[in-house]
Design an enzyme around this catalytic site. Structure first.
Site, PDB file in Angstrom:
ATOM      1  CE  LYS A   1      -3.980  -1.969   2.432  1.00 19.77           C
ATOM      2  NZ  LYS A   1      -4.781  -1.932   3.674  1.00 19.77           N
TER       3      LYS A   1
ATOM      4  CB  ALA B   1      -2.129  -0.171   9.120  1.00 21.61           C
ATOM      5  CG  ASP B   2      -3.917  -5.285   5.066  1.00 25.27           C
ATOM      6  OD1 ASP B   2      -4.628  -4.651   4.268  1.00 25.27           O
ATOM      7  OD2 ASP B   2      -4.116  -6.472   5.363  1.00 25.27           O
ATOM      8  CB  THR B   3      -5.974  -5.578  10.462  1.00 23.74           C
ATOM      9  OG1 THR B   3      -5.410  -4.387  11.019  1.00 23.74           O
ATOM     10  CG2 THR B   3      -6.304  -6.552  11.583  1.00 23.74           C
TER      11      THR B   3
END
Length: 189
Positions: free
Chosen positions: A55, A72-74
């Site tokens: 990203k 961020a990525d969860t």
């Protein structure tokens, strides 16, 4: 704390916006559509970190001096399987049924990027769900439409309140941002 740079959050997540606001971090929001596919050979934390860095790379050319980008990525992992955002009611039902009565891990990968450097890190939290009834699952999906949430749930939503028995690790990580780690990294960035 005195934050001295211009911080850019590359996310539309209301939870991430709330967490950064509560941290006292002044930020602007910029959002682009970025493909969230990942190589199939990546495992757990590698997936979250890969997606956060991927990203960030989409924004690199737009960064200005003194700007620090936060992406961020969860992801939710049950055993070795990554549970992404559900595409339908049926998929959300299947995911929540799988999570019912079990523990799983939530990984959030974060990338901090400026023109000078980039740092990628992640955090993990173990979440323990009680047994959920089909009525509870249906109620949650119909009332809270969790189609924008990895694993089909938000810890801060109704299902998190009634279904999570305990967590091991950061609650905020489950919400989508390991604020304690972000704060530490920003001190040296």
């Amino acid at each position: 704390m005195n934050f001295t740079k211009t911080y850019i959050l590359a996310s539309n997540s209301p939870r991430r916006k709330e967490l950064l606001t509560n941290l006292g971090l002044p930020f602007q929001t910029r959002v682009k559509e970025v493909d969230e596919n990942f190589p199939p050979d990546l495992m757990r934390a590698e997936v979250a970190e890969y997606l956060a860095a991927h990203k960030a790379s989409a924004y690199r050319q737009d960064l200005q001096p003194e700007e620090v980008l936060i992406t961020a990525d969860t992801i939710v992992c049950l055993d070795e399987k990554v549970l992404n955002k559900p595409l339908s009611h049926a998929e959300a039902t299947r995911m929540l049924t799988q999570l019912s009565g079990r523990s799983h891990e939530v990984y959030t990968g974060v990338c901090l990027m400026s023109l000078e450097k980039s740092v990628v890190f992640s955090d993990v939290t173990t979440v323990h769900f009680r047994d959920l009834t089909r009525d509870e699952i249906d109620f949650y999906i119909n009332q809270y439409t969790p189609f924008d949430k990895a694993g089909s749930y938000g810890a801060q939503d109704w299902l998190g309140m009634v279904g999570i028995e305990r967590i091991e690790g950061s609650y905020f990580n489950v919400m989508g941002l390991p604020v304690h780690r972000l704060y530490e990294e920003l001190q040296t960035f």
